[in-house]
Every structure is written in structure tokens, then in C-alpha cells.
Design a protein around this motif. Structure first.
Motif, PDB file in Angstrom:
ATOM      1  N   PRO A   1      71.493  72.611  38.198  1.00  0.00           N
ATOM      2  CA  PRO A   1      72.415  73.500  38.920  1.00  0.00           C
ATOM      3  C   PRO A   1      73.805  73.567  38.295  1.00  0.00           C
ATOM      4  O   PRO A   1      74.577  74.479  38.570  1.00  0.00           O
ATOM      5  CB  PRO A   1      72.471  72.887  40.329  1.00  0.00           C
ATOM      6  CG  PRO A   1      72.140  71.445  40.128  1.00  0.00           C
ATOM      7  CD  PRO A   1      71.158  71.410  38.992  1.00  0.00           C
ATOM      8  N   GLN A   2      74.133  72.587  37.433  1.00  0.00           N
ATOM      9  CA  GLN A   2      75.444  72.573  36.788  1.00  0.00           C
ATOM     10  C   GLN A   2      75.480  73.425  35.524  1.00  0.00           C
ATOM     11  O   GLN A   2      76.553  73.720  35.004  1.00  0.00           O
ATOM     12  CB  GLN A   2      75.831  71.125  36.444  1.00  0.00           C
ATOM     13  CG  GLN A   2      75.904  70.207  37.656  1.00  0.00           C
ATOM     14  CD  GLN A   2      76.884  70.692  38.699  1.00  0.00           C
ATOM     15  OE1 GLN A   2      77.997  71.105  38.381  1.00  0.00           O
ATOM     16  NE2 GLN A   2      76.468  70.663  39.968  1.00  0.00           N
ATOM     17  N   LEU A   3      74.293  73.804  35.020  1.00  0.00           N
ATOM     18  CA  LEU A   3      74.245  74.610  33.805  1.00  0.00           C
ATOM     19  C   LEU A   3      73.153  75.664  33.958  1.00  0.00           C
ATOM     20  O   LEU A   3      72.043  75.512  33.467  1.00  0.00           O
ATOM     21  CB  LEU A   3      73.982  73.735  32.579  1.00  0.00           C
ATOM     22  CG  LEU A   3      74.168  74.434  31.214  1.00  0.00           C
ATOM     23  CD1 LEU A   3      75.602  74.935  31.075  1.00  0.00           C
ATOM     24  CD2 LEU A   3      73.837  73.481  30.072  1.00  0.00           C
ATOM     25  N   LEU A   4      73.475  76.693  34.700  1.00  0.00           N
ATOM     26  CA  LEU A   4      72.529  77.771  34.922  1.00  0.00           C
ATOM     27  C   LEU A   4      72.156  78.433  33.596  1.00  0.00           C
ATOM     28  O   LEU A   4      72.975  78.478  32.666  1.00  0.00           O
ATOM     29  CB  LEU A   4      73.125  78.799  35.872  1.00  0.00           C
ATOM     30  CG  LEU A   4      73.452  78.296  37.296  1.00  0.00           C
ATOM     31  CD1 LEU A   4      74.162  79.387  38.084  1.00  0.00           C
ATOM     32  CD2 LEU A   4      72.187  77.852  38.001  1.00  0.00           C
ATOM     33  N   PRO A   5      70.933  78.961  33.480  1.00  0.00           N
ATOM     34  CA  PRO A   5      70.521  79.616  32.227  1.00  0.00           C
ATOM     35  C   PRO A   5      71.482  80.704  31.771  1.00  0.00           C
ATOM     36  O   PRO A   5      71.777  80.826  30.589  1.00  0.00           O
ATOM     37  CB  PRO A   5      69.149  80.187  32.583  1.00  0.00           C
ATOM     38  CG  PRO A   5      68.645  79.322  33.668  1.00  0.00           C
ATOM     39  CD  PRO A   5      69.845  78.914  34.459  1.00  0.00           C
ATOM     40  N   SER A   6      71.966  81.508  32.715  1.00  0.00           N
ATOM     41  CA  SER A   6      72.892  82.576  32.350  1.00  0.00           C
ATOM     42  C   SER A   6      74.162  82.013  31.737  1.00  0.00           C
ATOM     43  O   SER A   6      74.686  82.550  30.752  1.00  0.00           O
ATOM     44  CB  SER A   6      73.232  83.421  33.581  1.00  0.00           C
ATOM     45  OG  SER A   6      73.749  82.604  34.622  1.00  0.00           O
ATOM     46  N   LEU A   7      74.671  80.923  32.303  1.00  0.00           N
ATOM     47  CA  LEU A   7      75.884  80.310  31.770  1.00  0.00           C
ATOM     48  C   LEU A   7      75.642  79.757  30.376  1.00  0.00           C
ATOM     49  O   LEU A   7      76.503  79.878  29.492  1.00  0.00           O
ATOM     50  CB  LEU A   7      76.354  79.196  32.700  1.00  0.00           C
ATOM     51  CG  LEU A   7      77.627  78.452  32.280  1.00  0.00           C
ATOM     52  CD1 LEU A   7      78.804  79.408  32.177  1.00  0.00           C
ATOM     53  CD2 LEU A   7      77.939  77.327  33.271  1.00  0.00           C
ATOM     54  N   LYS A   8      74.470  79.178  30.152  1.00  0.00           N
ATOM     55  CA  LYS A   8      74.126  78.647  28.833  1.00  0.00           C
ATOM     56  C   LYS A   8      74.127  79.766  27.787  1.00  0.00           C
ATOM     57  O   LYS A   8      74.685  79.608  26.693  1.00  0.00           O
ATOM     58  CB  LYS A   8      72.747  77.986  28.892  1.00  0.00           C
ATOM     59  CG  LYS A   8      72.247  77.449  27.562  1.00  0.00           C
ATOM     60  CD  LYS A   8      73.103  76.308  27.043  1.00  0.00           C
ATOM     61  CE  LYS A   8      72.487  75.689  25.795  1.00  0.00           C
ATOM     62  NZ  LYS A   8      73.374  74.670  25.184  1.00  0.00           N
TER      63      LYS A   8
ATOM     64  N   LYS B   1      58.025  84.045  17.091  1.00  0.00           N
ATOM     65  CA  LYS B   1      58.189  85.356  17.733  1.00  0.00           C
ATOM     66  C   LYS B   1      57.737  85.320  19.197  1.00  0.00           C
ATOM     67  O   LYS B   1      57.097  86.248  19.699  1.00  0.00           O
ATOM     68  CB  LYS B   1      57.451  86.447  16.955  1.00  0.00           C
ATOM     69  CG  LYS B   1      58.030  86.678  15.566  1.00  0.00           C
ATOM     70  CD  LYS B   1      57.497  87.931  14.924  1.00  0.00           C
ATOM     71  CE  LYS B   1      58.122  88.148  13.541  1.00  0.00           C
ATOM     72  NZ  LYS B   1      59.578  88.326  13.603  1.00  0.00           N
ATOM     73  N   LYS B   2      58.091  84.242  19.873  1.00  0.00           N
ATOM     74  CA  LYS B   2      57.839  84.089  21.299  1.00  0.00           C
ATOM     75  C   LYS B   2      59.167  83.868  22.016  1.00  0.00           C
ATOM     76  O   LYS B   2      60.214  83.757  21.379  1.00  0.00           O
ATOM     77  CB  LYS B   2      56.897  82.907  21.558  1.00  0.00           C
ATOM     78  CG  LYS B   2      55.531  83.033  20.904  1.00  0.00           C
ATOM     79  CD  LYS B   2      54.718  84.159  21.509  1.00  0.00           C
ATOM     80  CE  LYS B   2      53.319  84.204  20.916  1.00  0.00           C
ATOM     81  NZ  LYS B   2      52.510  85.324  21.488  1.00  0.00           N
ATOM     82  N   LEU B   3      59.085  83.796  23.332  1.00  0.00           N
ATOM     83  CA  LEU B   3      60.267  83.520  24.131  1.00  0.00           C
ATOM     84  C   LEU B   3      60.317  82.043  24.506  1.00  0.00           C
ATOM     85  O   LEU B   3      59.290  81.431  24.787  1.00  0.00           O
ATOM     86  CB  LEU B   3      60.258  84.347  25.424  1.00  0.00           C
ATOM     87  CG  LEU B   3      60.313  85.866  25.305  1.00  0.00           C
ATOM     88  CD1 LEU B   3      60.267  86.488  26.700  1.00  0.00           C
ATOM     89  CD2 LEU B   3      61.548  86.335  24.561  1.00  0.00           C
ATOM     90  N   THR B   4      61.508  81.500  24.512  1.00  0.00           N
ATOM     91  CA  THR B   4      61.741  80.171  25.068  1.00  0.00           C
ATOM     92  C   THR B   4      62.584  80.341  26.322  1.00  0.00           C
ATOM     93  O   THR B   4      63.745  80.774  26.245  1.00  0.00           O
ATOM     94  CB  THR B   4      62.471  79.257  24.069  1.00  0.00           C
ATOM     95  OG1 THR B   4      61.666  79.092  22.892  1.00  0.00           O
ATOM     96  CG2 THR B   4      62.729  77.894  24.686  1.00  0.00           C
ATOM     97  N   PHE B   5      61.996  80.036  27.467  1.00  0.00           N
ATOM     98  CA  PHE B   5      62.708  80.212  28.731  1.00  0.00           C
ATOM     99  C   PHE B   5      63.631  79.031  28.993  1.00  0.00           C
ATOM    100  O   PHE B   5      63.271  77.875  28.771  1.00  0.00           O
ATOM    101  CB  PHE B   5      61.710  80.362  29.888  1.00  0.00           C
ATOM    102  CG  PHE B   5      60.993  81.678  29.889  1.00  0.00           C
ATOM    103  CD1 PHE B   5      61.554  82.777  30.513  1.00  0.00           C
ATOM    104  CD2 PHE B   5      59.780  81.829  29.239  1.00  0.00           C
ATOM    105  CE1 PHE B   5      60.906  84.005  30.500  1.00  0.00           C
ATOM    106  CE2 PHE B   5      59.120  83.038  29.225  1.00  0.00           C
ATOM    107  CZ  PHE B   5      59.682  84.135  29.855  1.00  0.00           C
ATOM    108  N   TYR B   6      64.815  79.340  29.446  1.00  0.00           N
ATOM    109  CA  TYR B   6      65.767  78.297  29.797  1.00  0.00           C
ATOM    110  C   TYR B   6      65.337  77.659  31.113  1.00  0.00           C
ATOM    111  O   TYR B   6      64.958  78.363  32.063  1.00  0.00           O
ATOM    112  CB  TYR B   6      67.175  78.880  29.941  1.00  0.00           C
ATOM    113  CG  TYR B   6      67.809  79.269  28.628  1.00  0.00           C
ATOM    114  CD1 TYR B   6      68.691  78.424  27.980  1.00  0.00           C
ATOM    115  CD2 TYR B   6      67.516  80.494  28.024  1.00  0.00           C
ATOM    116  CE1 TYR B   6      69.290  78.780  26.780  1.00  0.00           C
ATOM    117  CE2 TYR B   6      68.101  80.856  26.815  1.00  0.00           C
ATOM    118  CZ  TYR B   6      68.976  79.989  26.200  1.00  0.00           C
ATOM    119  OH  TYR B   6      69.553  80.344  25.000  1.00  0.00           O
ATOM    120  N   PRO B   7      65.397  76.329  31.212  1.00  0.00           N
ATOM    121  CA  PRO B   7      65.001  75.663  32.463  1.00  0.00           C
ATOM    122  C   PRO B   7      65.938  76.019  33.603  1.00  0.00           C
ATOM    123  O   PRO B   7      67.132  76.242  33.395  1.00  0.00           O
ATOM    124  CB  PRO B   7      65.078  74.178  32.107  1.00  0.00           C
ATOM    125  CG  PRO B   7      66.021  74.103  30.946  1.00  0.00           C
ATOM    126  CD  PRO B   7      65.820  75.371  30.173  1.00  0.00           C
TER     127      PRO B   7
END
Length: 300
Positions: free
Chosen positions: A49-56, A39-45
Motif C-alpha cells: 500500500p506504500q508503493l502503488l503500481p501507478s506510483l512506481k 515480449k510479455k507483460l510484467t504486472f506490478y504487484p
């Protein structure tokens, strides 16, 4: 699955606090909520630059077999409260992408709520650029890949509608949410008078709906400080583009502010309404009574 886009500050590498991002209120971090484990958050790295967190995130929700609903919360919401509401929406069979902003900028003492509310209003204004950037991320995806298959709805709750209004009225608004089928202004804590001047701009490509419950206890508090709120008055429902839905004739909705949960959705018509909205489907208004004098549908 629940994903969080937020301009809040990060705490302990796996949570979000009640302040703005240390790099500025316009800066967004992206995370996945691990509801089934710690029940925690895992932040996207942020390093590739080729795979932005939003795109993932977009790729993940587009690969899912579920529709996805964007959720913008209201006043006095810690991350824990925000995620609880996301889980309620998720229970309708959808994935959720939350935009989480620092709407809980003060102590919990009731006697200081008015001061906290005013600070939250200012925080909503300061968050509008981050919200613009949030939608620009989706707009970039649409430019490359075409219309979304799964991301088709947005629910904006309570004071979150003021943040939305500030975004729509800003110079950076270019109808970025236009890829959505449904936009629901849920119990909107915004001025009812002349709301159509900004809300109609959202309805160029999307179905825009607003809920009303005149007995809403939470908006009664807002009425102490503000003019009539869109979410609790049957007056001023003047838009020719929006659809208005009055929940005040449902006995279970008495005093309720969050209409998608029990006891309100013990009513079959109310439950069907939210199932359609959250999944991006057209609401079947044939079951509701249309009141021409009020320009709204009564849900019974």
C-alpha cells in the motif's frame, strides 16, 4: 519503455485479453512491456500500500532522461496491435504510458464489423470510469510533487476520442489532464458537429490540437454509421481554443488513418509536427499555412 494501464482481463499471468477486468470495467492493472526480452507483460504487484503500481511507474518515467507520452488507442485493437502502435510512438524518443481498453470485442470477420464497432462504442462508454481513475492517479501525484518533468503529452487516436469525450462529459471530470502540455485528438472518431462543447474543456490548461485528413479510409467506414467525424471533415472547426491541422494536402497522407508513420511522415513538416507533440513541445506553426475560412493550419 512502454507501460500499460488497463481495464482488460488478464490472460496467462502475462498478457491482456479482449474482455473487461474480471473484477469490473472500472478496475485497472498496471504492467511493464518487456519489448527487449520475452515480449510479455510484467504486472506490478498490488500488495504494497506504500508503493502503488501507478506510483512506481510514475517514479520510473520521471527518473528517465526521456519525455513521456500517454497513448489512448481506438477501435479493433488487441493488446498486440496496441503495443505495436506504442512502439511507433516510442520510436520518436519518448517513453509511452498506454491506457488499454477492450476495443476488440468480437470476431475478425468483415461482415460482422458493424456489430463489433457498436459493441466497442459501448465498451468505450463503460471504460470512462476506469479512465477517470487512471487520471486521478496522476492528479494525486501532482498534488504531492508538483508539475511533472517528463509526462507532458497525450495522444488520443480514433475511437479513443469517444472514450475521452465520455470522460470529459461525465460528472467526475475535474480537468485531471490539465497537467499536460499537449493533448492531440488524432483522427478523432467523434461527431464533428459541436465537438467544441466538450473538447474546449480540455484546453483550459493544455494545448489541444486536432488532426484532419479528409481521405481517411478508416473514418470513411465510421461515416456509414455516424455523422461527419472530426478527423475527416474540414467543416465545423469552430473552436477558438483548439488548433486544427489539416494533413489532406500531403500526397503521402492519401487514405491514411495513422498519420505519425510512413508514408505520411516522409513529409518533413508532418514528422516535425509529431516530434513536437509527442515530446510535449509547442508546435512551430510558422511553417504552415493558416486558412482563416476553415480555422485550420494546412500542413504541406
Amino acid at each position: 519503455m512502454i507501460y500499460v494501464f488497463s481495464n482488460r482481463n488478464i490472460e496467462n499471468d502475462n498478457w491482456l485479453g479482449d474482455e473487461f477486468n474480471a473484477e469490473g470495467p472500472e478496475n485497472i492493472r498496471v504492467a511493464k512491456y518487456n519489448a527487449d526480452t520475452d515480449k510479455k507483460l510484467t504486472f506490478y504487484p498490488e500488495t504494497d500500500p506504500q508503493l502503488l503500481p501507478s506510483l512506481k511507474v510514475i517514479q520510473e518515467v520521471e527518473a528517465s532522461d526521456k519525455p513521456c507520452c500517454i497513448f489512448l488507442h481506438g477501435f479493433n485493437q488487441s493488446l498486440k496491435k496496441n503495443l505495436g502502435k506504442c512502439e511507433e510512438i516510442e520510436s520518436y524518443g519518448v517513453n509511452v504510458i498506454a491506457f488499454s481498453w477492450p476495443s476488440n470485442p468480437g470476431p475478425q470477420a468483415i461482415w460482422r464489423k458493424i456489430r463489433e464497432y457498436k459493441r466497442a462504442v459501448r465498451n468505450a462508454e463503460r471504460s470512462s470510469l476506469a479512465f477517470e481513475r487512471f487520471f486521478n492517479l496522476f492528479d494525486d501525484y501532482v498534488d504531492i510533487n508538483g508539475r511533472f518533468n517528463n509526462i507532458k503529452a497525450m495522444v488520443v487516436h480514433s475511437l479513443g476520442n469517444y472514450l475521452l469525450q465520455h470522460f470529459v462529459q461525465g460528472s467526475g471530470f475535474e480537468n485531471q489532464p490539465g497537467f499536460l502540455n499537449n493533448i492531440l485528438l488524432h483522427q478523432a472518431d467523434v461527431n464533428s458537429h459541436r465537438h467544441e462543447l466538450w473538447a474546449d474543456k480540455l484546453a483550459i490548461n493544455s494545448r489541444v490540437m486536432a488532426t484532419v485528413n479528409e481521405t481517411d479510409n478508416t473514418l470513411d467506414f465510421s461515416d456509414v454509421l455516424n455523422p461527419d467525424r472530426l478527423g475527416n471533415t474540414l467543416g465545423n472547426l469552430n473552436s477558438e481554443r483548439l488548433q486544427y491541422f489539416n494533413f489532406g494536402k500531403i500526397p503521402q497522407a492519401e487514405d491514411e488513418h495513422r498519420l505519425w508513420i510512413e508514408p505520411t511522415v516522409e513529409n518533413a513538416s508532418a514528422k516535425s509536427f509529431f516530434e513536437s507533440v509527442f515530446k510535449g513541445k509547442k508546435v512551430n506553426t510558422g511553417h504552415f499555412e493558416f486558412d482563416r475560412s476553415r480555422n485550420c493550419f494546412h500542413i504541406k
